[in-house]
Design an enzyme around this catalytic site. Structure first.
Site, short mmCIF file in Angstrom:
data_model
loop_
_atom_site.label_atom_id
_atom_site.label_comp_id
_atom_site.label_asym_id
_atom_site.label_seq_id
_atom_site.Cartn_x
_atom_site.Cartn_y
_atom_site.Cartn_z
CB ILE A 137 -15.33 -46.99 -56.39
CG1 ILE A 137 -13.89 -46.48 -56.20
CG2 ILE A 137 -16.00 -47.19 -55.04
CD1 ILE A 137 -13.79 -45.15 -55.48
CB CYS A 138 -19.29 -49.78 -55.82
SG CYS A 138 -20.82 -50.64 -55.37
CD GLN A 139 -23.67 -49.34 -61.52
OE1 GLN A 139 -23.73 -48.19 -61.07
NE2 GLN A 139 -24.68 -49.90 -62.18
#
Length: 351
Positions: A137-139
Site C-alpha cells: 500500500i502506497c510507499q
C-alpha cells in the site's frame, strides 16, 4: 440572525458531545491480532481469523513508513482487514513502529532485504508455503515491487494499492515538491538528513497538509459543524484526526535514498534502484499483479500507478479503480463493500 442562532445551537450541542467523549472512546485498529514476529521496532501481526473454514490464503500487508498501518483497520464497518477476514483470508501486517535516534542509519536495504524478507519468511514457514501473496500500500507498494523483483521465488501474487511507480508525473504535487522537476534545488535531502538525522513526523505531516492547505487545514473543520451534533460522526472525524497526526519519524538514511532515488531520480522505472547489492528491475516481476488505484488521488496520481504496466514482465496484469481519493480507499464505506471481494476473487483463481 436565524443562521447565527442555528450555528450557535450546533456549537453548543457539539461542545456537549465533546464533553461526553473520552480518549478510550476513539478506538482504532479494533480487529483482534497477535504478534507472531518481532525484530528491532518492527512487529509482524497476524489477525485472528473470523470464519471457521478459511480459504487458507495468507496475505501480507506491507504498509508505508509514513503514518500508521491501522488505517486499514480504522473501525468496525470500515476495515479492509476485517472485511478480508470475513471473506476467509488469513491476514498479516507489518508494523514499522516508531524509529528513534538509534535508527537514523537504517537503509532501504534494512527495510526490504531485512525486515520485509524476514516477515515473508515467517509467513511462508507458518503456512509451509514456498510463495505467499503481498498487498503493498502506497510507499509499501513501491517496497513490494522492489521485493518482488529481487525475490520473485517468494511471491505468488502481488497486489499494489495507491502505489506510486512513475514519480515524475507532473500533476502530482507531492512529486514536484519532492524534486521531480528541480531535484535538490526543490528539496535538498542531503542537507535535511545531515542536519536532522531522522526526519520528524510533524514535518511530514505539514508537507501533506500543505498540498491542500484550505481543504485539509480549514475546510474540514468548517464541515465538522454539519456533523458535530452526531456522536458517531464526531467519533469518525476524531479517528481520522488521530491517525493523521500519529506520524512516526522517518529513519534518515532510508528517507534520503527514497527521496533521491524514487522522487528525484525516478530510478524505479529506469531499473536503477539498488537495494544493497541487488538491483531492482521491474521486468523481473512475472507473477500475477492486481493494481488498484484511486481515481481522485492527489498524493499518488492515477497516471503514476498506471505506469506499472509498461515496465513489468508479467502477462497476468489486472487494473481496478475506485472513484475516491487516496484516503477514501481506506475509509469509504462503498469502497469497503467492493474492494475486499475484488481482492479475494482475484486471488482465488490464482491460488
Amino acid at each position: 440572525m436565524h443562521d447565527f442562532t442555528e450555528l450557535t445551537q450546533k456549537l453548543f450541542k457539539g461542545v456537549e458531545s465533546f464533553s461526553r467523549l473520552r480518549e478510550e472512546d476513539i478506538q482504532i485498529g479494533v480487529t483482534p491480532k497477535e504478534e507472531v514476529y518481532r525484530e528491532d521496532k518492527v512487529v509482524l501481526y497476524r489477525f485472528t481469523p473470523k470464519v471457521e473454514h478459511s480459504l487458507n490464503i495468507p496475505i501480507l500487508i506491507v504498509y508505508a513508513l509514513v503514518n500508521r498501518p491501522y488505517i486499514v483497520d480504522l473501525q468496525e464497518g470500515r476495515s479492509l482487514v476485517a472485511n478480508l477476514l470475513n471473506l476467509g483470508m488469513d491476514v498479516y501486517i507489518t508494523d514499522w513502529g516508531y524509529p528513534s535516534r538509534s535508527d537514523r542509519f537504517l537503509t532501504l536495504e534494512d527495510y526490504i532485504n531485512g525486515y520485509i524478507n524476514n516477515c515473508v519468511d515467517v509467513v511462508r514457514d507458518r503456512h509451509n508455503l514456498e510463495q505467499i501473496n503481498l498487498l503493498g500500500i502506497c510507499q509499501g507498494g513501491a517496497f513490494s515491487l522492489c521485493y518482488s523483483s529481487i525475490y520473485p521465488e517468494k511471491v505468488k501474487n502481488l497486489i499494489t494499492m495507491v502505489t506510486p511507480v512513475d514519480f515524475h508525473i507532473q500533476e502530482g504535487l507531492l512529486n514536484v515538491w519532492g524534486g521531480s522537476t528541480l531535484g535538490s534545488q526543490a528539496l535538498d535531502v542531503d542537507l535535511m538528513v545531515d542536519t536532522l538525522g531522522n526526519i520528524p513526523g510533524d514535518f511530514m505531516n505539514l508537507e501533506f497538509l500543505l498540498l491542500k492547505p484550505f481543504q485539509l487545514g480549514i475546510q474540514k473543520y468548517i464541515d465538522l459543524l454539519d456533523t458535530i451534533e452526531s456522536e458517531d460522526k464526531l467519533l469518525n472525524f476524531l479517528r481520522m484526526e488521530k491517525w493523521i497526526f500519529d506520524s512516526p519519524d522517518q529513519a534518515g538514511e532510508a528517507y534520503r535514498q527514497f527521496m533521491k532515488d524514487f522522487y528525484q531520480g525516478n530510478k524505479l522505472i529506469k531499473g536503477e534502484v539498488e537495494i544493497g547489492e541487488k538491483r531492482v528491475n521491474l521486468e523481473n516481476i512475472r507473477i500475477p499483479i492486481l493494481n488498484i488505484y484511486a481515481e481522485q488521488d492527489h498524493l499518488v496520481p492515477p497516471a503514476s500507478s498506471l505506469a506499472l504496466e509498461k515496465y513489468i514482465g508479467s502477462e497476468d496484469y489486472t487494473v481496478r479503480s475506485f472513484p475516491v481519493g487516496h484516503i477514501g480507499m481506506y475509509v469509504s464505506s462503498k469502497v469497503q463493500r467492493n474492494l475486499p471481494p475484488t481482492i479475494v476473487d482475484w486471488l482465488k483463481v490464482r491460488t
